[in-house]
Design an enzyme around this catalytic site. Structure first.
Site, PDB file in Angstrom:
ATOM      1  N   ILE A   1      47.275 -21.543 -25.672  1.00 59.05           N
ATOM      2  CA  ILE A   1      47.835 -22.373 -24.613  1.00 59.05           C
ATOM      3  C   ILE A   1      47.989 -21.626 -23.286  1.00 59.05           C
ATOM      4  O   ILE A   1      48.074 -22.228 -22.222  1.00 59.05           O
ATOM      5  CB  ILE A   1      49.211 -22.938 -25.048  1.00 59.05           C
TER       6      ILE A   1
ATOM      7  N   ARG B   1      50.375  -8.424 -30.631  1.00 54.22           N
ATOM      8  CA  ARG B   1      50.485  -7.576 -31.833  1.00 54.22           C
ATOM      9  C   ARG B   1      49.265  -6.685 -31.962  1.00 54.22           C
ATOM     10  O   ARG B   1      49.368  -5.543 -32.400  1.00 54.22           O
ATOM     11  CB  ARG B   1      50.632  -8.466 -33.071  1.00 54.22           C
TER      12      ARG B   1
ATOM     13  N   LEU C   1      54.953 -17.556 -28.359  1.00 60.74           N
ATOM     14  CA  LEU C   1      54.811 -17.033 -29.715  1.00 60.74           C
ATOM     15  C   LEU C   1      55.019 -18.153 -30.746  1.00 60.74           C
ATOM     16  O   LEU C   1      55.469 -19.252 -30.399  1.00 60.74           O
ATOM     17  CB  LEU C   1      55.829 -15.911 -29.936  1.00 60.74           C
TER      18      LEU C   1
ATOM     19  N   LYS D   1      57.715 -25.009 -26.120  1.00 53.07           N
ATOM     20  CA  LYS D   1      58.395 -25.916 -27.035  1.00 53.07           C
ATOM     21  C   LYS D   1      57.734 -25.818 -28.395  1.00 53.07           C
ATOM     22  O   LYS D   1      56.547 -25.451 -28.465  1.00 53.07           O
ATOM     23  CB  LYS D   1      58.392 -27.339 -26.506  1.00 53.07           C
TER      24      LYS D   1
ATOM     25  N   ARG E   1      50.591 -23.722 -37.317  1.00 56.39           N
ATOM     26  CA  ARG E   1      51.429 -24.913 -37.158  1.00 56.39           C
ATOM     27  C   ARG E   1      51.702 -25.617 -38.489  1.00 56.39           C
ATOM     28  O   ARG E   1      52.533 -26.515 -38.559  1.00 56.39           O
ATOM     29  CB  ARG E   1      50.791 -25.865 -36.147  1.00 56.39           C
TER      30      ARG E   1
ATOM     31  N   ASP F   1      55.687 -29.526 -33.849  1.00 59.84           N
ATOM     32  CA  ASP F   1      54.606 -29.327 -32.896  1.00 59.84           C
ATOM     33  C   ASP F   1      54.370 -30.563 -32.042  1.00 59.84           C
ATOM     34  O   ASP F   1      54.538 -30.541 -30.833  1.00 59.84           O
ATOM     35  CB  ASP F   1      53.323 -28.943 -33.634  1.00 59.84           C
TER      36      ASP F   1
END
Length: 330
Positions: free
Chosen positions: A11, A34, A71, A94, A160, A172
């Site tokens: 995103i 990471r 994240l 969100k 998700r 989601d």
């Protein structure tokens, strides 16, 4: 405002990289992931000057004013709090946190530090959102609000669908449907109660689709629909019925791509198109302004707490645990 991004989420280019080029006073200055090689590749592709070795290094960087947190859901509260405590403002994707309790923890830290934290419900900053609210005000006594956020995500290995990472369709897609229902149905009257909910499961505890019935203090009914995999393949819509007429909106979430807005009041039917920039551009402008001026935003922690409270209760009514919680033994 120098902003750093945690991770290299899909995103981020639309939500931050592109808007940062258009919003004066904003510089995308750093990235951390990471996997440092992934962060380095992301930085090279998007012209980000600094690659940090870790999330910790980014939030502790004294040259960074703000942090963008896209994240996985389960990490939103932890890293938003760590960034706030490090003196950074935060734009958090969100859903704000895994549950209401975590949202309250973030709000408490934001209050103590005095730093801005804003939930990234980007659609709320587009002029369409205010036009929708204005039209609802012309519909008389509101009787029913129905919202949909349904899209296909058949890649079942996606995070998700991970319970450990606070996934699920309600988290989601549904966080939008709940937020839009509250926006159009709540007003000053207060938050809705959850009367019923039904989930379709992908795996134990993880919803691939969710529907819920709400009741607003005014007496108006609310119905929210969310799915990542169901017979309702694609629908991003809202409908509000009142004593004087009805409003229908298609694609309230990304109106810059395409949308339809139609309404009937006292027998007169109209259609409109609300022009504007990308929702993400409006959102970053609002975040920059909130940081610079100290004035509030349209999606502050108080709104996030209320949204997560409804989401938690929908899970409970559906017989599932709110994310980050475990239901007691029967």
């Amino acid at each position: 405002m120098r902003i750093g991004t945690l991770g290299a989420a899909r995103i981020t280019p639309n939500a931050l990289v592109k808007p940062a080029r258009l919003v004066p006073g904003v510089e995308l200055a750093a990235v951390a992931a990471r996997d440092r090689s992934r962060a380095a590749a992301f930085a090279a592709k998007h012209g980000i000057p600094v690659v940090h070795e870790s999330y910790e290094a980014l939030v502790e960087d004294p040259s960074i004013d703000a942090v963008y947190n896209p994240l996985p859901n389960a990490l939103h509260a932890e890293w938003t709090i760590r960034a706030l405590e490090a003196g950074k403002h935060v734009l958090c994707e969100k859903p704000f946190t895994s549950n209401e309790a975590e949202a309250r923890q973030v709000a408490e830290v934001a209050g103590k530090t005095g730093n801005v934290v804003m939930e990234a419900f980007h659609y709320r900053y587009h002029p369409l959102a205010e036009r929708m609210r204005a039209i609802v005000g012309e519909l008389g006594e509101i009787q029913e609000i129905e919202t949909w956020m349904c899209f296909p995500l058949p890649r079942f290995s996606d995070i998700r669908y991970s319970l450990a990472l606070s996934g699920g369709a309600l988290m989601d897609a549904g966080c939008y449907a709940v937020h839009c229902a509250r926006l159009l149905g709540g007003g000053e009257g207060g938050e809705p109660a959850v009367r019923a909910a039904r989930a379709l499961l992908h795996s134990p505890g993880v919803d691939r689709a969710m529907s819920a019935g709400l009741e607003f203090p005014s007496g108006a009914r609310g119905i929210v629909h969310a799915s990542m995999w169901s017979s309702q393949v694609l629908k991003l819509s809202a409908r509000v019925t009142g004593s004087r007429g009805e409003m229908r909106v298609t694609n309230y979430a990304m109106p810059q791509l395409f949308h339809r807005l139609s309404y009937t009041v006292d027998g007169v039917s109209l259609r409109e198109r609300v022009a504007g920039d990308a929702t993400y551009t409006y959102q970053l402008r609002a975040f920059e302004s909130a940081v610079r001026t100290g004035e509030g935003s349209l999606t502050p922690p108080s709104d996030s707490i209320a949204n997560m409270a409804v989401i938690d209760e929908i899970y409970r009514k559906a017989g599932l645990a709110p994310r980050g919680e475990i239901l007691p033994e029967e």
